[in-house]
Design an enzyme around this catalytic site. Structure first.
Site, PDB file in Angstrom:
ATOM      1  N   HIS A   1      -3.664   4.083   4.871  1.00  0.00           N
ATOM      2  CA  HIS A   1      -4.765   3.122   4.967  1.00  0.00           C
ATOM      3  C   HIS A   1      -6.060   3.786   4.499  1.00  0.00           C
ATOM      4  CE1 HIS A   1      -7.181  -0.172   6.516  1.00  0.00           C
ATOM      5  NE2 HIS A   1      -7.919   0.705   7.172  1.00  0.00           N
TER       6      HIS A   1
ATOM      7  N   ARG B   1       0.854  -1.184   0.000  1.00  0.00           N
ATOM      8  CA  ARG B   1       0.000   0.000   0.000  1.00  0.00           C
ATOM      9  C   ARG B   1       0.891   1.235   0.000  1.00  0.00           C
ATOM     10  NH1 ARG B   1      -1.365   2.426   4.645  1.00  0.00           N
ATOM     11  NH2 ARG B   1      -1.465   0.550   5.906  1.00  0.00           N
TER      12      ARG B   1
ATOM     13  N   TYR C   1       4.388   4.968  11.205  1.00  0.00           N
ATOM     14  CA  TYR C   1       4.695   3.561  11.461  1.00  0.00           C
ATOM     15  C   TYR C   1       5.538   2.886  10.378  1.00  0.00           C
ATOM     16  CZ  TYR C   1       0.408   3.079   8.608  1.00  0.00           C
ATOM     17  OH  TYR C   1      -0.542   3.177   7.632  1.00  0.00           O
TER      18      TYR C   1
END
Length: 373
Positions: A270, A266, A279
């Protein structure tokens, strides 16, 4: 002649295998097990796959921009996952039925869903964007993994009715830790349901890395349910097309379900409410940008002697048209009538719903009365 199940399944049993027909540089590599499944894919077909991916990436970028401009409440980007979605969706028959999560915009595009239909839910003007029976695709499922159960239910019904078509369920790596998905595996395997479970392992379940959930490749989880599991390079559109065709053919012949783990990444957040910089590292992102699925197929086309000026012009024109249509349509979506919230909740009218409608109508009438004073 297509490879036998024994040949294909033999490939799957070696831990760590990753089916790849097109490497990071766009070089085509022979694979005796899966080459026959894409033997019909000529230069024109490759150019069409390239155009599909360029279009959906553009639509994704436009939707992200619209959200940033306040036209959408939220948007879940798909950038980086185009090959996994386009390759698998191109393998489907028109009458196969898709059960997706909220990120399969490319699959919806190939099922005939109009761009504005994709955005209506995220704009808050509709509870769902299209008629599932017309598109042969259920509306996106927000509850993580629930669509896997829906797919198995449809597939079991199709089998009992003698229907030759197959259900496919799309979900992410995080969903494999959900009870719904594992329960779907149990029922599908027990009843040899004609369903393909397609997991897009994009590396992150929101902010949790996939390695935290599973110490082994996700495809190995299929072993415990008695169905084949296969890992495929999710940024290789040819390999995804081949593997999905194999799984669909197996299901059509009554051999039951299969699990596909498409290893991809990705590239964006998100959702547009997420900050992936909290992160993951820039180095990780840069490494995956080198594996871009569109650039990879573009390199193969160039090496195949395709007219790249024509290929690029065709893809750009299609993307520009889709983007312009989306921009023109988004602000013209009408606000729904308040009472329409009760439409399509149940297949048949019932007293419980009628009571709710009556109460809500009286509630809305209060505002009219206040306006008359």
């Amino acid at each position: 002649m297509t490879p036998s199940d024994r040949e294909a399944t033999g490939l799957l049993t070696r831990p760590g295998d990753l089916v790849q027909l097109l490497d990071q540089a766009g070089t085509r590599h022979a694979n005796p097990d899966f080459d026959p499944w894409v033997a019909d894919v000529d230069t024109d077909a490759l150019a069409a796959l390239h155009r599909d991916m360029v279009v959906v990436r553009r639509l994704d970028a436009e939707a992200t921009a619209l959200q940033r401009q306040g036209e959408l409440g939220l948007w879940p980007p798909l950038a980086g996952q185009e090959a996994a979605q386009i390759g698998s969706a191109r393998a489907l028959d028109d009458e196969d039925f898709v059960f997706s999560s909220y990120r399969e915009h490319a699959v919806a595009w190939l099922r005939g869903v109009q761009p504005v239909e994709l955005l209506s839910v995220w704009r808050g003007t509709a509870a769902s964007g299209w008629n599932p029976y017309e598109k042969r695709m259920a509306v996106p499922q927000i509850i993580i993994g629930a669509q896997s159960l829906h797919a198995v239910g449809w597939a079991m019904g199709a089998k009992w009715q003698g229907d030759e078509h197959v259900a496919i369920s799309y979900f992410g790596d995080g969903a494999t830790s959900e009870g719904d998905v594992n329960e779907a595996f149990v029922f599908a395997a027990s009843f040899d349901a004609p369903v393909v479970f397609f997991c897009q392992n994009n590396g992150w379940a929101i902010s949790e890395p996939v390695g935290l959930q599973s110490k082994q490749p996700l495809a190995r989880r299929a072993d415990g349910f008695g169905m084949p599991g296969i890992r495929v390079d999710g940024n290789d559109v040819l390999a995804v097309l081949a593997v999905t065709r194999w799984a669909l053919d197996r299901a059509r012949r009554g051999e039951g379900p299969a699990f596909i783990e498409a290893v991809t990444y990705r590239m964006g957040p998100h959702t547009t409410a997420d900050d992936p910089k909290r992160y993951r590292t820039d180095d990780d992102l840069a490494a995956w940008r080198e594996r871009d699925p569109i650039a990879r197929l573009h390199a193969l086309l160039a090496a195949s002697g395709a007219d790249m000026a024509a290929v690029d012009a065709d893809a750009k024109a299609a993307a520009d048209r889709a983007a312009a249509d989306l921009r023109a349509a988004i602000t013209n979506i009408p606000d729904p009538e308040p009472m329409s919230v009760f439409d399509h909740v149940y297949a048949e009218p019932n007293s419980h719903l009628e009571r709710q409608k009556s109460r809500y109508a009286r509630y809305l009438a209060m505002f009219d009365e206040e306006g008359d004073r």
